[in-house]
Enzyme design. Structure first.
Site, PDB file in Angstrom:
ATOM      1  N   ASN A   1       0.769  -1.184   0.028  1.00  0.00           N
ATOM      2  CA  ASN A   1      -0.014  -0.027   0.041  1.00  0.00           C
ATOM      3  C   ASN A   1       0.843   1.156   0.087  1.00  0.00           C
ATOM      4  O   ASN A   1       1.864   1.379   0.678  1.00  0.00           O
ATOM      5  CB  ASN A   1      -0.884  -0.010   1.152  1.00  0.00           C
ATOM      6  CG  ASN A   1      -1.680  -1.364   1.400  1.00  0.00           C
ATOM      7  OD1 ASN A   1      -2.125  -1.742   0.048  1.00  0.00           O
ATOM      8  ND2 ASN A   1      -2.140  -1.734   2.366  1.00  0.00           N
ATOM      9  N   VAL A   2       0.482   2.414  -0.630  1.00  0.00           N
ATOM     10  CA  VAL A   2       1.081   3.457  -0.675  1.00  0.00           C
ATOM     11  C   VAL A   2       0.639   4.631   0.115  1.00  0.00           C
ATOM     12  O   VAL A   2       0.854   5.862   0.169  1.00  0.00           O
ATOM     13  CB  VAL A   2       1.345   4.112  -2.312  1.00  0.00           C
ATOM     14  CG1 VAL A   2       1.998   2.976  -3.042  1.00  0.00           C
ATOM     15  CG2 VAL A   2      -0.142   4.295  -2.757  1.00  0.00           C
ATOM     16  N   ASP A   3      -0.442   4.302   1.142  1.00  0.00           N
ATOM     17  CA  ASP A   3      -1.203   5.007   1.838  1.00  0.00           C
ATOM     18  C   ASP A   3      -0.497   5.584   3.261  1.00  0.00           C
ATOM     19  O   ASP A   3      -1.261   6.580   3.936  1.00  0.00           O
ATOM     20  CB  ASP A   3      -2.287   4.530   2.067  1.00  0.00           C
ATOM     21  CG  ASP A   3      -2.584   2.962   2.925  1.00  0.00           C
ATOM     22  OD1 ASP A   3      -1.597   2.887   3.566  1.00  0.00           O
ATOM     23  OD2 ASP A   3      -3.456   2.369   2.502  1.00  0.00           O
TER      24      ASP A   3
ATOM     25  N   HIS B   1       5.804  -0.671  -2.706  1.00  0.00           N
ATOM     26  CA  HIS B   1       5.331   0.118  -3.997  1.00  0.00           C
ATOM     27  C   HIS B   1       5.089   1.673  -3.937  1.00  0.00           C
ATOM     28  O   HIS B   1       4.843   2.205  -4.738  1.00  0.00           O
ATOM     29  CB  HIS B   1       3.795  -0.146  -4.258  1.00  0.00           C
ATOM     30  CG  HIS B   1       3.713  -1.692  -4.852  1.00  0.00           C
ATOM     31  ND1 HIS B   1       2.455  -2.279  -4.835  1.00  0.00           N
ATOM     32  CD2 HIS B   1       4.598  -2.587  -5.107  1.00  0.00           C
ATOM     33  CE1 HIS B   1       2.209  -3.569  -5.354  1.00  0.00           C
ATOM     34  NE2 HIS B   1       3.866  -3.546  -5.657  1.00  0.00           N
TER      35      HIS B   1
ATOM     36  N   CYS C   1      16.276  19.871 -12.673  1.00  0.00           N
ATOM     37  CA  CYS C   1      16.688  19.801 -13.991  1.00  0.00           C
ATOM     38  C   CYS C   1      15.302  20.111 -14.934  1.00  0.00           C
ATOM     39  O   CYS C   1      15.349  19.998 -16.114  1.00  0.00           O
ATOM     40  CB  CYS C   1      17.027  18.430 -14.041  1.00  0.00           C
ATOM     41  SG  CYS C   1      15.520  17.183 -13.765  1.00  0.00           S
TER      42      CYS C   1
ATOM     43  N   ASN D   1      -7.408 -12.926   4.743  1.00  0.00           N
ATOM     44  CA  ASN D   1      -7.924 -12.195   3.456  1.00  0.00           C
ATOM     45  C   ASN D   1      -9.289 -12.383   3.556  1.00  0.00           C
ATOM     46  O   ASN D   1      -9.929 -13.188   4.115  1.00  0.00           O
ATOM     47  CB  ASN D   1      -7.210 -12.802   2.207  1.00  0.00           C
ATOM     48  CG  ASN D   1      -7.322 -11.954   1.313  1.00  0.00           C
ATOM     49  OD1 ASN D   1      -7.393 -10.684   1.163  1.00  0.00           O
ATOM     50  ND2 ASN D   1      -7.548 -12.529   0.044  1.00  0.00           N
TER      51      ASN D   1
ATOM     52  N   GLU E   1     -11.231 -12.653   0.967  1.00  0.00           N
ATOM     53  CA  GLU E   1     -11.765 -13.767  -0.233  1.00  0.00           C
ATOM     54  C   GLU E   1     -11.054 -15.115  -0.032  1.00  0.00           C
ATOM     55  O   GLU E   1      -9.879 -15.144   0.596  1.00  0.00           O
ATOM     56  CB  GLU E   1     -11.422 -13.110  -1.550  1.00  0.00           C
ATOM     57  CG  GLU E   1     -12.296 -12.060  -1.832  1.00  0.00           C
ATOM     58  CD  GLU E   1     -11.442 -10.951  -2.998  1.00  0.00           C
ATOM     59  OE1 GLU E   1     -10.694 -11.470  -3.664  1.00  0.00           O
ATOM     60  OE2 GLU E   1     -11.797  -9.849  -2.742  1.00  0.00           O
TER      61      GLU E   1
HETATM   62 ZN   LIG Z   1      15.139  16.792 -11.656  1.00  0.00          ZN
END
Ligand SMILES: [Zn+2]
Length: 242
Positions: free
Chosen positions: A100-102, A117, A150, A213, A215
């Site tokens: 998870n990215v949360d 991730h 940049c 889980n 499911e």
């Molecule tokens: Zn840059």
């Protein structure tokens, strides 16, 4: 019936979490019915090709995800994992690998988190050769910023389809798994990457393996020794006795 894990028996605990653990917080899974990203959006915005073709579109899409993520709070499943880590004596090792990215695990109080991730609350340069370090950024804006070093488009620090898992996250995960004597996967299918690979490594080492889980497991069997189907918010506090 959930058997409480005798945590005292284990010295190297590795936990892998997926989208399912954040669903009770109100965060929709990326895919599937009611998912945050439908298949068209994923193809249009969540890929390396899209970043090259339309960086502003990718920025806007990820910015929407950042807004959604920052509206929700950790739930009982996150807090149970934080309590587990923080209750361990210092000679025991605990690694939480999340897809998870949360950042909800960190918000709940977990300290050793590997973000497999990436994190939606970090921004980085899209130019891989640039020296700008990814930085913490919870600011929401539809205007795609540019790099101060940049001038390349900036982007959210999350893995897009077609990108590799960061080598640092891979190394930290595999070194934790190689020592594990207890592996628990939560809120992720047990038969797809990375859970399926992780459980295989853990089992080979003789670790106890547990899946929690919502499911049922797909055809083809599983390497997990114990499987609990249901809401992680209800199962984890019982499983850990917290
Ligand atoms: Zn840059």
């Amino acid at each position: 019936m959930i058997d409480r894990i005798d945590i005292a028996k284990y010295s190297n605990i590795v936990v892998l979490t997926g989208a399912g653990i954040s669903v009770p917080s109100g965060l929709k899974p990326f895919r599937g019915p009611g998912g945050l990203w439908n298949d068209i959006d994923i193809l249009k915005y969540a890929t390396v090709e899209a970043l090259q073709r339309d960086p502003a579109g990718v920025w806007n899409f990820a910015n929407y995800l950042r807004e959604q993520v920052n509206l929700v709070k950790p739930n009982k499943a996150h807090f149970a994992l934080a309590e587990l880590e923080n209750s361990l004596p210092s000679h025991k090792e605990f690694t939480l690998i999340t897809q998870n990215v949360d950042e909800l695990h960190q918000k709940a109080g977990n300290r050793k988190v590997v973000e497999y991730h990436g994190s939606i609350n970090k921004t980085k340069c899209s130019n891989k050769k640039c020296h700008l370090q990814p930085y913490k950024d919870t600011h929401s804006s539809n205007e795609m910023p540019r790099c101060s070093l940049c001038s390349s488009p900036l982007r959210h620090d999350i893995i897009l389809f077609g990108e590799d898992i960061p080598s640092d996250a891979q190394l930290r995960s595999s070194s934790a798994l190689r020592k594990s004597d207890l592996f628990i996967a939560i809120g992720t299918s047990g038969t797809v990457y990375p859970a399926a690979d992780f459980v295989t490594i853990a089992r080979r080492l003789g670790a106890t393996t547990i899946l929690v889980n919502l499911e049922d497991i797909e055809e083809g069997g599983t390497m997990f020794q114990q499987v609990y189907l249901g809401n992680a918010e209800e199962i984890l506090p019982e499983l850990f006795g917290v």
